[in-house]
Design an enzyme around this catalytic site. Structure first.
Site, short mmCIF file in Angstrom:
data_model
loop_
_atom_site.label_atom_id
_atom_site.label_comp_id
_atom_site.label_asym_id
_atom_site.label_seq_id
_atom_site.Cartn_x
_atom_site.Cartn_y
_atom_site.Cartn_z
N GLY A 113 -1.13 -83.35 -26.25
CA GLY A 113 -0.34 -82.57 -25.30
C GLY A 113 -0.82 -82.60 -23.87
O GLY A 113 -0.83 -81.56 -23.21
N ARG B 258 -0.51 -65.00 -15.73
CA ARG B 258 -0.83 -65.98 -16.78
C ARG B 258 -1.73 -65.33 -17.84
O ARG B 258 -1.56 -65.53 -19.03
CB ARG B 258 -1.60 -67.19 -16.22
CG ARG B 258 -0.98 -67.90 -15.06
CD ARG B 258 -0.07 -69.02 -15.51
NE ARG B 258 1.24 -68.55 -15.88
CZ ARG B 258 2.16 -68.07 -15.03
NH1 ARG B 258 1.93 -68.01 -13.75
NH2 ARG B 258 3.33 -67.67 -15.47
N SER C 199 -0.23 -84.89 -20.14
CA SER C 199 0.49 -85.99 -19.48
C SER C 199 -0.49 -87.01 -18.90
O SER C 199 -0.08 -88.04 -18.38
CB SER C 199 1.39 -85.44 -18.38
OG SER C 199 0.59 -84.77 -17.40
N TYR D 63 -2.46 -65.65 -11.47
CA TYR D 63 -3.34 -65.74 -12.65
C TYR D 63 -3.35 -64.44 -13.46
O TYR D 63 -3.54 -64.49 -14.68
CB TYR D 63 -4.75 -66.20 -12.23
CG TYR D 63 -4.74 -67.66 -11.84
CD1 TYR D 63 -4.66 -68.65 -12.81
CD2 TYR D 63 -4.72 -68.04 -10.51
CE1 TYR D 63 -4.58 -70.00 -12.46
CE2 TYR D 63 -4.64 -69.38 -10.15
CZ TYR D 63 -4.58 -70.35 -11.13
OH TYR D 63 -4.49 -71.68 -10.79
N HIS E 191 -11.18 -76.91 -17.11
CA HIS E 191 -10.54 -76.29 -15.94
C HIS E 191 -10.72 -74.77 -15.88
O HIS E 191 -9.96 -74.09 -15.21
CB HIS E 191 -9.04 -76.66 -15.91
CG HIS E 191 -8.81 -78.13 -15.67
ND1 HIS E 191 -7.61 -78.76 -15.91
CD2 HIS E 191 -9.64 -79.09 -15.21
CE1 HIS E 191 -7.72 -80.05 -15.60
NE2 HIS E 191 -8.94 -80.28 -15.19
N GLN F 256 -8.26 -78.95 -21.31
CA GLN F 256 -7.90 -78.69 -19.91
C GLN F 256 -7.26 -77.31 -19.80
O GLN F 256 -6.98 -76.83 -18.72
CB GLN F 256 -6.88 -79.72 -19.42
CG GLN F 256 -7.42 -81.13 -19.32
CD GLN F 256 -6.29 -82.12 -19.10
OE1 GLN F 256 -5.87 -82.36 -17.97
NE2 GLN F 256 -5.79 -82.71 -20.16
N ASN F 257 -7.01 -76.69 -20.96
CA ASN F 257 -6.29 -75.41 -20.95
C ASN F 257 -7.21 -74.26 -20.56
O ASN F 257 -8.38 -74.23 -20.93
CB ASN F 257 -5.66 -75.14 -22.31
CG ASN F 257 -4.63 -76.19 -22.66
OD1 ASN F 257 -4.19 -76.94 -21.78
ND2 ASN F 257 -4.25 -76.28 -23.91
N VAL F 258 -6.63 -73.31 -19.86
CA VAL F 258 -7.40 -72.15 -19.43
C VAL F 258 -7.14 -70.96 -20.36
O VAL F 258 -7.70 -69.89 -20.17
CB VAL F 258 -7.12 -71.80 -17.95
CG1 VAL F 258 -7.60 -72.91 -17.04
CG2 VAL F 258 -5.64 -71.50 -17.69
N ASP F 259 -6.28 -71.16 -21.37
CA ASP F 259 -6.05 -70.09 -22.34
C ASP F 259 -7.18 -70.07 -23.37
O ASP F 259 -8.03 -70.97 -23.39
CB ASP F 259 -4.66 -70.24 -23.01
CG ASP F 259 -4.56 -71.50 -23.88
OD1 ASP F 259 -5.42 -71.70 -24.77
OD2 ASP F 259 -3.60 -72.28 -23.70
P1 OAD Z 1 1.29 -81.34 -18.36
O1 OAD Z 1 2.31 -80.28 -18.19
O2 OAD Z 1 1.10 -82.31 -17.25
O3 OAD Z 1 1.63 -82.20 -19.67
C1 OAD Z 1 1.99 -81.57 -20.86
C2 OAD Z 1 2.17 -82.60 -21.95
O4 OAD Z 1 2.43 -81.88 -23.16
C3 OAD Z 1 3.33 -83.57 -21.74
O5 OAD Z 1 2.91 -84.91 -21.98
C4 OAD Z 1 4.36 -83.12 -22.79
O6 OAD Z 1 5.14 -84.18 -23.31
C5 OAD Z 1 3.45 -82.54 -23.87
N1 OAD Z 1 4.08 -81.57 -24.77
C6 OAD Z 1 5.15 -80.76 -24.55
N2 OAD Z 1 5.43 -80.02 -25.63
C7 OAD Z 1 4.51 -80.35 -26.58
C8 OAD Z 1 4.25 -79.94 -27.92
N3 OAD Z 1 5.01 -79.01 -28.52
N4 OAD Z 1 3.21 -80.49 -28.57
C9 OAD Z 1 2.43 -81.43 -27.97
N5 OAD Z 1 2.64 -81.87 -26.73
C10 OAD Z 1 3.65 -81.35 -26.03
O7 OAD Z 1 -0.08 -80.60 -18.76
P2 OAD Z 1 -1.58 -81.15 -18.67
O8 OAD Z 1 -1.64 -82.61 -18.88
O9 OAD Z 1 -2.38 -80.26 -19.55
O10 OAD Z 1 -4.70 -77.96 -14.03
O11 OAD Z 1 -1.92 -80.81 -17.17
C11 OAD Z 1 -3.20 -81.07 -16.69
C12 OAD Z 1 -3.60 -80.09 -15.62
O12 OAD Z 1 -2.59 -80.04 -14.60
C13 OAD Z 1 -3.70 -78.66 -16.08
O13 OAD Z 1 -4.95 -78.36 -16.68
C14 OAD Z 1 -3.50 -77.87 -14.81
C15 OAD Z 1 -2.36 -78.67 -14.23
O14 OAD Z 1 -2.22 -78.64 -12.85
C16 OAD Z 1 -4.95 -77.06 -13.07
O15 OAD Z 1 -4.18 -76.16 -12.78
C17 OAD Z 1 -6.28 -77.24 -12.41
#
Ligand code: OAD
Length: 227
Positions: A170, A56, A172, A53, A104, A86-89
Site C-alpha cells: 500500500g 488526524r 505509491s 494533525y 515518518h 511510512q504511516n503515522v497511525d
Molecule cells: P499514497 O497515498 O501515495 O499511496 C497509497 C497506495 O496505497 C497507492 O499505491 C494505492 O493504490 C494503495 N492502496 C489503496 N487502497 C489500498 C488497499 N485497500 N490496500 C492496499 N493498498 C491500497 O501513500 P504513501 O505511499 O504511503 O508522508 O505516501 C507516502 C508518504 O506521502 C506518506 O507517508 C506521507 C505522504 O505525504 C508525509 O506526510 C511526510
C-alpha cells in the site's frame, strides 16, 4: 526463524477507514501538502498544522486495525516480522505487531519544536497553541515533514538488508528516501508487493499481488509458507 520485512504505506490502513494521500479522494486532493506537511508550512502557519494533525489523531482512534494488520501480527508465530512503516497511525501496534519502525513519525506523540529528542506520549490528546515542552518551546506533532531528515532511515536500511523475504504494502513509492528501501533487499530475497493499483516501473524481481491489504496479506501468508 526467517525474517520477513514489511514496508507499509497509507494503503495498509485504507481498509480501516484512513484516507490515503494520492488516490482519488486522497488527503492531498483536499489539502496543500506544503501547507500541512512541510517544515515551511509549520513556520508559516503552526495553528493550521496543529489543527490538521489533531484531526488526524482523533480519526485514528475512531479506526480499528484491519484484517491485514491483524494477519501481519499473527505471522509473528512463524516468522521474525519487522515492520517499517511510512504511516503515522498506530494500527500496527494496536493489531499486536511488536517490531515497528515509524519512518515518518507517530501521531500519538508530540515533541519539542527546538529539541527533537524531547518526545512525549500524548495518546489521543490534541496539541494546542501554547502547549510547551519542558524547555519552554511550543510542542509540535512528532511527524517527519517534507524538508526534514528521516532519522530512522539508517536503521530501516539495515533491516531491509537483513531480510529473507520483503513485502511492500500500500505505498505509491513516490516519497523518498522511503521509496528507495526496496533496493536494499539482498540478492535472491523474494519481494512481494500488495496493492490493488500497483505502481509502474517496478523492478522485475517484484512479485505483485494486486489485492487490497486484507486479501493481499492472506495471499502472502499462503505464498511465504512455500518459500
Ligand atoms: P499514497 O497515498 O501515495 O499511496 C497509497 C497506495 O496505497 C497507492 O499505491 C494505492 O493504490 C494503495 N492502496 C489503496 N487502497 C489500498 C488497499 N485497500 N490496500 C492496499 N493498498 C491500497 O501513500 P504513501 O505511499 O504511503 O508522508 O505516501 C507516502 C508518504 O506521502 C506518506 O507517508 C506521507 C505522504 O505525504 C508525509 O506526510 C511526510
Amino acid at each position: 526463524m526467517k525474517q520477513i520485512v514489511v514496508l507499509t504505506g497509507a494503503g495498509m490502513s485504507a481498509e480501516s477507514g484512513i484516507r490515503t494521500f494520492r488516490d482519488s479522494n486522497g488527503l492531498w486532493e483536499e489539502y496543500d501538502v506544503m501547507e500541512v506537511a512541510s517544515i515551511e508550512g509549520w513556520r508559516k502557519n503552526p495553528e493550521l498544522m496543529l489543527r490538521f494533525y489533531n484531526e488526524r489523531r482523533k480519526q485514528m482512534y475512531e479506526c480499528l486495525p484491519n484484517k491485514g494488520h491483524l494477519l501481519l501480527a499473527e505471522m509473528e508465530k512463524d516468522f521474525d516480522v519487522k515492520i517499517v512503516t511510512q504511516n503515522v497511525d498506530n494500527l500496527h501496534e494496536r493489531a499486536g505487531s511488536t517490531h515497528i519502525i515509524h519512518l515518518h513519525g507517530e501521531l500519538s506523540k508530540a515533541r519539542s519544536s527546538v529539541d527533537p529528542n524531547h518526545i512525549y506520549d500524548i495518546g489521543d490528546k490534541a496539541i494546542n497553541p501554547g502547549d510547551k515542552c519542558e524547555k519552554g518551546s511550543q510542542l509540535r506533532p512528532h511527524i517527519v515533514w517534507f524538508g526534514e531528515e528521516v532519522p530512522a532511515m539508517e536503521e530501516a536500511v539495515k533491516i531491509v538488508e537483513s531480510a529473507d523475504i520483503l513485502c511492500i504494502i500500500g505505498t505509491s513509492l513516490n516519497v523518498y528516501p522511503a521509496a528507495g528501501l526496496l533496493h536494499y533487499a539482498p540478492y535472491g530475497c523474494p519481494i512481494y508487493l500488495i496493492d490493488p493499483n500497483p505502481p509502474f516501473d517496478l523492478p522485475k524481481r517484484v512479485q505483485v499481488i494486486a489485492k487490497g491489504a486484507g486479501a493481499g496479506v492472506e495471499e502472502l501468508v499462503k505464498r511465504v509458507k512455500q518459500v
